[in-house]
Structure formats: structure tokens, C-alpha cells
Design a protein around this motif. Sequence first.
Motif, PDB file in Angstrom:
ATOM      1  N   ILE A  77       0.971  -1.132   0.049  1.00 38.09           N
ATOM      2  CA  ILE A  77       0.220   0.150  -0.048  1.00 38.09           C
ATOM      3  C   ILE A  77       1.001   1.290   0.063  1.00 38.09           C
ATOM      4  CG2 ILE A  77      -1.908   1.160   1.138  1.00 38.09           C
ATOM      5  CD1 ILE A  77      -2.891  -1.240   2.364  1.00 38.09           C
ATOM      6  N   GLU A 109      -9.076  -0.439   3.279  1.00 39.77           N
ATOM      7  CA  GLU A 109      -8.441  -1.370   2.211  1.00 39.77           C
ATOM      8  C   GLU A 109      -7.768  -2.721   3.042  1.00 39.77           C
ATOM      9  OE1 GLU A 109      -5.100   0.542  -0.035  1.00 39.77           O
ATOM     10  OE2 GLU A 109      -6.603   0.757  -1.432  1.00 39.77           O
ATOM     11  N   GLN A 112     -10.554  -5.162   3.658  1.00 39.63           N
ATOM     12  CA  GLN A 112     -10.585  -5.865   2.410  1.00 39.63           C
ATOM     13  C   GLN A 112      -9.640  -6.805   1.934  1.00 39.63           C
ATOM     14  OE1 GLN A 112     -11.724  -2.434  -0.079  1.00 39.63           O
ATOM     15  NE2 GLN A 112     -13.885  -2.625   0.160  1.00 39.63           N
ATOM     16  N   CYS A 171      -1.420  -1.073  -4.333  1.00 32.90           N
ATOM     17  CA  CYS A 171      -2.580  -0.281  -3.915  1.00 32.90           C
ATOM     18  C   CYS A 171      -2.169   1.216  -3.427  1.00 32.90           C
ATOM     19  CB  CYS A 171      -3.296  -1.004  -2.695  1.00 32.90           C
ATOM     20  SG  CYS A 171      -3.670  -2.847  -2.746  1.00 32.90           S
ATOM     21  N   TYR A 176     -11.164   3.981  -2.477  1.00 37.63           N
ATOM     22  CA  TYR A 176     -12.303   3.527  -1.905  1.00 37.63           C
ATOM     23  C   TYR A 176     -13.110   2.555  -2.692  1.00 37.63           C
ATOM     24  CZ  TYR A 176     -16.672   3.424   0.779  1.00 37.63           C
ATOM     25  OH  TYR A 176     -17.715   3.182   1.653  1.00 37.63           O
ATOM     26  N   ASN A 180     -15.513  -5.177  -2.487  1.00 37.26           N
ATOM     27  CA  ASN A 180     -14.225  -5.748  -2.247  1.00 37.26           C
ATOM     28  C   ASN A 180     -13.563  -6.298  -3.722  1.00 37.26           C
ATOM     29  OD1 ASN A 180     -11.735  -6.909  -1.466  1.00 37.26           O
ATOM     30  ND2 ASN A 180     -12.529  -7.953   0.488  1.00 37.26           N
ATOM     31  N   HIS A 229      -6.376  -0.309  -7.937  1.00 35.17           N
ATOM     32  CA  HIS A 229      -5.407  -1.233  -7.608  1.00 35.17           C
ATOM     33  C   HIS A 229      -4.572  -1.800  -8.764  1.00 35.17           C
ATOM     34  CE1 HIS A 229      -8.918  -3.259  -8.485  1.00 35.17           C
ATOM     35  NE2 HIS A 229      -8.384  -4.580  -8.388  1.00 35.17           N
TER      36      HIS A 229
END
Length: 593
Positions: A77, A109, A112, A171, A176, A180, A229
Motif C-alpha cells: 500500500i 483497504e 478488504q 494499492c 475507496y 471488495n 489497484h
Amino acid sequence: MLEIKEYELLNSLIKLKIKCTQRQVAEKFSMSLGKVNQIVRKLCEQQLIQIGSDNVFQITERGVAALEPYKVHNAIIMAAGMSSRFAPLSYEKPKGLLKVKGEILIEREIRQLHEAGIDDITVVVGYMKEKFFYLEEKFGVKIIVNEDYYRFNNTSTLIRVTEQLSNTYICSSDNYFVDNVFEPYVFKPYYSAVYAAGETDEYCLECDNKGRIKNVKIGGVDSWYMLGHVYFDHNFSKKFVQILKEEYVKEETRSQLWENLYMRHMNELCLYIRKYEADKVLEFDSLDELRAFDQAYINNTDSKIMKNICRVLQCEDRDIVNIKAIKAGLTNTSFRFSVGDKDYVYRHPGKGTENYINRKSEAFSMEVAAELKLDNTFIYIDEQEGWKISYFVQNARELDYHNSSEVAAAISMMRTLSQEKRKSEYNFDIWKRAMEFVERLQEEQKSDFDDFLNLENLMKQLYSYIEKDTTEKCLCHCDCYSPNFLFDDENNLYLIDWEYSGNDDPASDLGTFICCSDYSYEEAVATIEQYHDGKVDGKILAHYLGYVSIASYYWYLWALYQETMGKHVGEYLYIWYKNSKFYAKKAIEMYEL
């Protein structure tokens, strides 16, 4: 390796943990029963699935093993960036920590990813990094710090995780996902995309008939564009890491997005498009966009900056609209906004400016500037924290150094200020400030080159003459260069940005004006004479040329210091260096006559 339909069947069986009939499979994948029968027969022969007496089949252990090459190993991330476009909320906290519909973006995130069975998560932080540290204990993520976040782009994030790139989700902390989007198994590498009807300035995709991305261009019409992503598989990661390591030495690579590096190597790097509905994958580029999605932000942004505006302009949060970040300057960041039918600018002080900017002095000078009608944009400044609210000048243009009428208007303003001989409680003293920068640069070990000392000695020789001149010091702007002289549509002139103001020799204002121009020596002399309404003698000319040099030297040192903070000044650094030497020698020569 599995064929796509074989993978999809096995993946459905393991993901949904159900038994299926052939008819159910045909309906799910929109295939004929004949095609399903062919796939099932092949998978049964390979013992990847088994069929029971009720004609229902399920995945075997060998089938699970066949999916192993497609198993997602981890996620990265990216949370290092400043998100400067998302003014003003990103001035107070990283965008990934915004709460949207009751959940913090990055936490949603991470949850998920966990739901998809992906527990190996690394968060790369930079801007306000300490605010992310709690995630390690709360969610078991790994934290990596990107210390280059403020000077390089997101390639500086991925270069720090090259050893972790394999079957990996990449990511952004500020996306948002309504549903998922993450899965425990992925068949091929992809970049997620949504569709833009009409014109867009996003990174638009062109793909072949199999969905492989063949071209990316910035801007397009009725296009699918990159958003959300990305998934790297092992082969993509291996090649990408090789290219990134080879090219990271280049300024171009460090200063651009990793997507730009991918675009230059698309023949070697294979990504496919993964399409999503535009209301399922979201990124909020402005407070107005966030308000449209989460109405809680209409009446309460929970922002100190917004509260400052409300208090000064006597308005409510919901009244502050049309927020747009203004390109960040080297000292501060700013954004424009509207309340009612008026447009304003909020100036947010930059990190570290408290070390060399006196906000109380600036506040005093702004009052004087308003009184003398040098800057009619001023509304309010907080002399403790340094934030400021001004009227926005519509269609403003900066002074043209080669427009004689505009230069005359600027000279008139500088002369008005010096002739008023206002005195502030605060001194600027450009020479003293220059020496302070010398000390800071020595502390930062940024002065360790021969010419630094040579120039310092030359400037001290010049100042030994100048300090003997008897010139009364008074309030000066101390940053009189073209971007701070703004004209509106009616040619009204505003002298803005009084951060560096204070008592100094008036020659420092004219010196700054000249040292930031592209004037020849003859043009510089003509400008000094224009300021004085006629020809000047040797001593006065030497004094003013000396201050062109001192101003150049101050801003040269200031620029070196800015670069220690990761803020690149560009060509001005060299211009000020050259002008320091050139005008110092000219002035010394006149003093010694």
C-alpha cells in the motif's frame, strides 16, 4: 499452466467452496454445455476435480495445487505522498487517513485485503509518517519509511520494496472500493480501470482484443483510464524490478510515476485491463468530490483550516466551495476557494519556514501594505501560525521585466515604500540573514566545495565597503521579484507576499528586483537610474549594484538551503550565483576608484 476457463472453474470451486453441476457452470461462465463438458473431462483426467455419483464435481487437492502459481502472496500500500491537490484536508493529515462513510480509507483497504486472505501487507509511508505507525499494531502490517517522498515520485516507494514484489497487489492508500476488489487468486497481471464518458485528462488505455494494454496516453475522449489497484504477477514483477533498478539512477525515473516507467517499457511489461464500474472504484481528487460521496463532509470537515476560514469570513463549512490547490511554492502551499460570489486564497505555511520567517513582522507589513494601497488583496494573517487569507486576483498575470510601463509601476511601488520610511519592530537585514544561511549550510555539510568559500570571501570584501555607507533603514518588502508583482484585468498592480519583509536598506528591494531578472548590466544600471529619476554618481551606483550582488548572494544561499529540504529551485540557483560574483566585482571596482 491452466487455460483461462480451467482456472476460472477451479477458482470458483475453491473461492465459493461449493460443489457444482455442469449446467450451473455453463450458466455462470456463459458457456455451452458441450464446452463445459470438454473442460470438465480434461480436469478430471488431470485429477484436478472429481465427479460424484450425483454428477456434481468438486476441486481436489491436486486442483488446489494447480492454482498455487496464481495465489496472491502479498500487498503493497503506497501511502507516502502528500496529495497536495486535496486541499485543505491533506495539509493536516495524509489523505489515506481520511474517514469516509465512517471508515478510515487505508483501514478499509486493509480489512478488504484480509477478507481476501491476504495478510502479508506492507505500508510505505513518508508524509506525516508517524500518523500511520499505529497500523502495525492494529492490523499487523509492516511499515517501511520512504524518506524521499517529498522530492521524488512513487518510484521511490516501489524501489524500497523490490524484494517483496512477486504475486503482489499494488494499492494506493486513498482509494475507496465500494465492493471488495481483492481475490486470493489472480490469473494474470492487470491495471484496474473505469470508463470516462467525454473528455478526460487521465491516463487513458488502448488495448488489443485480448485486453492487453498496448498504449497509454494522457488525456482522451470516451476512454477507459487507470484508476485503483494494480496486480503484478511473478513474471511481471521480475522484469519490472530489473528495469526499475537499472533506471532509478535517472532523474526522469525518480521524478515520475512508476506508470510512466511502465509506459516506456510496455513491449517488455505485460499488463491487462480489469474493468470496473465508475461508481465502484473511487478516488477523491477534491473536497467537493468527497462531499458528493459522503454528505457528512458538507457541514463538518473536522478541519482546523476550514474553521480558520469560517471564523474570519463569518461563514459555515458548507459555504466553502470550489476548492482548488494552487501549485505549491517553494515556501508555502496555497489553495483558492469561493464563499458566496467572492474568491479567496488561503496560504498555508510550509514546513521549516518558522526557522527563517518572522510571521509577526509579516503581519505588521501586511497592514502597512494595505494602508499604502500596495496590496489590496490582504484580509487576515495569523501572526502566530502564519496562515493568511487574501482575495483571489482573477486572471492575474505577473510582471513582465521587459514591459516598460509595468516596470515603471513596480519601481513606483518600491519607491513609495522607501519614501514612506516606515519603521517596523523587526529587522530583515539581508546581509545578516545571508550569514545565517551560511551557518545553516555548514551545519548541514552543504558548503563543502571550494567556490563556496571563495564566493563568501568576495561577498565579505564587498560588504566591508557597503557597511560604511550611511543609508537609513526602513520597512522593505525584501522579495521584490516578478511573481510578487501581479496585475489584474484592469492593470491594477498588487505587491504580494510580504513574508521576508522588515527593516533594511531600500537598495535591497531594487537589488532583488534586478537580480531575479534577465537584465544585462546596462539594463540593470538603467533600472537603478529610473528608480532615482536620473543619472546617479559612482558611490550611489556602487551601493545599488552592491545590493544587486548581496541580494543575489542571499537568494543563492536560500536556494541551497531549500534544496537541503528537498525543494528544487531550478535555474534561479545558477542565475543568483552568477549575479553574486558579477555585480560584486563591478561594485568593488567602483568603490575602489
